[in-house]
Design a protein around this motif. Structure first.
Motif, mmCIF file in Angstrom:
data_model
loop_
_atom_site.group_PDB
_atom_site.id
_atom_site.type_symbol
_atom_site.label_atom_id
_atom_site.label_comp_id
_atom_site.label_asym_id
_atom_site.label_seq_id
_atom_site.Cartn_x
_atom_site.Cartn_y
_atom_site.Cartn_z
ATOM 1 N N ASN A 31 64.643 76.897 13.401
ATOM 2 C CA ASN A 31 64.049 75.724 15.651
ATOM 3 C C ASN A 31 62.796 75.615 15.641
ATOM 4 O OD1 ASN A 31 64.490 74.945 17.651
ATOM 5 N ND2 ASN A 31 65.336 77.143 18.335
ATOM 6 N N THR A 32 62.475 73.802 14.978
ATOM 7 C CA THR A 32 61.069 74.093 15.168
ATOM 8 C C THR A 32 60.446 73.600 16.367
ATOM 9 O OG1 THR A 32 61.643 72.050 13.259
ATOM 10 C CG2 THR A 32 61.135 73.703 12.694
ATOM 11 N N LYS A 33 61.219 73.277 17.012
ATOM 12 C CA LYS A 33 61.573 72.211 18.028
ATOM 13 C C LYS A 33 61.148 73.582 18.886
ATOM 14 C CE LYS A 33 65.088 68.548 18.115
ATOM 15 N NZ LYS A 33 66.211 68.121 18.731
ATOM 16 N N LYS A 34 61.868 74.417 19.569
ATOM 17 C CA LYS A 34 61.145 75.521 20.203
ATOM 18 C C LYS A 34 60.029 76.183 19.494
ATOM 19 C CE LYS A 34 62.590 80.588 21.997
ATOM 20 N NZ LYS A 34 63.732 81.608 21.113
ATOM 21 N N PHE A 35 59.203 76.144 18.321
ATOM 22 C CA PHE A 35 58.655 76.488 17.802
ATOM 23 C C PHE A 35 57.161 75.783 18.393
ATOM 24 C CE2 PHE A 35 55.292 76.939 14.626
ATOM 25 C CZ PHE A 35 54.480 78.143 14.897
ATOM 26 N N VAL A 36 57.522 74.443 18.283
ATOM 27 C CA VAL A 36 55.546 73.527 18.387
ATOM 28 C C VAL A 36 56.313 73.257 20.003
ATOM 29 C CG1 VAL A 36 55.635 71.072 18.682
ATOM 30 C CG2 VAL A 36 56.626 71.955 16.703
ATOM 31 N N VAL A 37 56.943 73.910 20.901
ATOM 32 C CA VAL A 37 56.604 73.992 22.380
ATOM 33 C C VAL A 37 55.841 75.100 22.766
ATOM 34 C CG1 VAL A 37 57.710 73.937 24.333
ATOM 35 C CG2 VAL A 37 58.827 72.224 22.331
ATOM 36 N N GLY A 39 50.253 76.995 23.581
ATOM 37 C CA GLY A 39 49.533 78.351 22.994
ATOM 38 C C GLY A 39 47.760 77.577 22.449
ATOM 39 N N ILE A 40 47.788 75.982 22.212
ATOM 40 C CA ILE A 40 47.179 75.294 21.673
ATOM 41 C C ILE A 40 45.848 75.596 23.626
ATOM 42 C CG2 ILE A 40 46.134 73.225 21.189
ATOM 43 C CD1 ILE A 40 48.660 73.463 19.306
ATOM 44 N N LEU A 41 46.231 74.768 24.089
ATOM 45 C CA LEU A 41 46.614 74.558 25.801
ATOM 46 C C LEU A 41 45.979 75.455 26.201
ATOM 47 C CD1 LEU A 41 45.275 72.382 27.688
ATOM 48 C CD2 LEU A 41 47.753 73.520 29.151
ATOM 49 N N ILE A 42 46.178 77.342 26.080
ATOM 50 C CA ILE A 42 45.461 78.216 26.200
ATOM 51 C C ILE A 42 44.051 79.168 25.625
ATOM 52 C CG2 ILE A 42 46.465 80.929 26.486
ATOM 53 C CD1 ILE A 42 49.218 79.865 27.405
ATOM 54 N N TRP A 43 44.573 78.636 24.240
ATOM 55 C CA TRP A 43 43.348 78.832 23.371
ATOM 56 C C TRP A 43 41.947 77.780 23.671
ATOM 57 C CZ3 TRP A 43 42.048 83.230 20.155
ATOM 58 C CH2 TRP A 43 43.002 84.448 20.561
ATOM 59 N N SER A 44 42.454 77.270 24.168
ATOM 60 C CA SER A 44 41.285 76.294 24.097
ATOM 61 C C SER A 44 40.758 75.961 25.639
ATOM 62 C CB SER A 44 42.471 74.442 23.951
ATOM 63 O OG SER A 44 43.096 73.898 22.438
ATOM 64 N N TRP A 66 57.468 82.956 19.541
ATOM 65 C CA TRP A 66 56.334 83.464 21.110
ATOM 66 C C TRP A 66 55.209 84.264 20.270
ATOM 67 C CZ3 TRP A 66 56.804 81.025 25.662
ATOM 68 C CH2 TRP A 66 57.873 80.672 25.581
ATOM 69 N N GLY A 67 55.430 85.567 19.609
ATOM 70 C CA GLY A 67 54.794 86.088 19.125
ATOM 71 C C GLY A 67 53.182 84.904 18.182
ATOM 72 N N LEU A 82 52.315 65.562 13.177
ATOM 73 C CA LEU A 82 53.021 66.715 12.321
ATOM 74 C C LEU A 82 54.362 66.940 11.883
ATOM 75 C CD1 LEU A 82 49.662 68.783 10.911
ATOM 76 C CD2 LEU A 82 50.344 66.551 9.525
ATOM 77 N N PHE A 83 54.667 67.246 13.323
ATOM 78 C CA PHE A 83 56.565 67.611 13.411
ATOM 79 C C PHE A 83 57.780 66.559 13.479
ATOM 80 C CE2 PHE A 83 59.297 67.506 17.125
ATOM 81 C CZ PHE A 83 60.438 68.611 16.953
ATOM 82 N N PHE A 84 56.722 65.233 14.159
ATOM 83 C CA PHE A 84 57.952 63.783 14.002
ATOM 84 C C PHE A 84 57.527 63.152 12.407
ATOM 85 C CE2 PHE A 84 56.918 64.332 18.389
ATOM 86 C CZ PHE A 84 58.552 64.231 18.906
ATOM 87 N N ALA A 85 56.946 63.675 11.650
ATOM 88 C CA ALA A 85 56.828 63.524 10.421
ATOM 89 C C ALA A 85 58.136 64.560 9.259
ATOM 90 C CB ALA A 85 55.922 64.009 8.988
#
Length: 147
Positions: free
Chosen positions: A112-118, A123-128, A87-88, A50-53
């Motif tokens: 600044n979507t790059k920073k947000f996506v990182v 967050g995805i890794l932590i939550w999963s 971050w939040g 979705l980001f690279f789209a």
């Protein structure tokens, strides 16, 4: 069914979101760390697609939902974004709203979507991993008690 097939199934379920990948991994009786990791990898794959789209995807979302509808929700989301920052938002929304909704909101509202996506991927890794470790013993306890 072999372990490799289970990993692929959890990965594919993770592509559709954390809240689908975790139950599939638990149902396949995978170790929680594998459930969390493969769910996270699947969700991160979707986020990156979705980001690279990029702008074409953002324009499609704006056209689909309408500028007025998004503008109404922008105030509420902007207050949340201003209060917690990327971050939040990346760490909170990935688990509560899901990675797909989070990246959609980030693409529409952040510059600044790059920073947000990182941050969102972290967050995805932590939550999963956390959700896999929380729900695996609960499901096992319920199934042992019920059956």
């Amino acid at each position: 069914m072999g372990e490799l097939e289970k990993f692929v199934i959890v990965y594919l379920a993770g592509v559709t979101g954390i809240w689908k990948g975790i139950p599939v991994g638990i149902g396949l009786k995978l170790v929680p760390i594998y459930t969390g990791l493969y769910t996270a990898l699947g969700s991160i794959t979707t986020v990156l697609i979705l980001f690279f789209a990029g702008d074409s995807f953002k324009n499609w979302i704006m056209k689909l939902y309408g500028e007025k509808r998004i503008a109404r929700k922008k105030g509420k989301f902007s207050r949340f974004a201003n209060r917690y920052g990327p971050w939040g938002l990346g760490l909170i929304t990935s688990g509560l709203l899901g990675p797909i909704t989070s990246v959609l909101l980030g693409l529409v509202f952040f510059t600044n979507t790059k920073k947000f996506v990182v941050i969102l991927m972290a967050g995805i890794l932590i939550w999963s991993v956390i959700l896999a470790y929380i729900f695996s013993p609960i499901v096992e306890l319920i199934t042992n008690f019920a059956f």
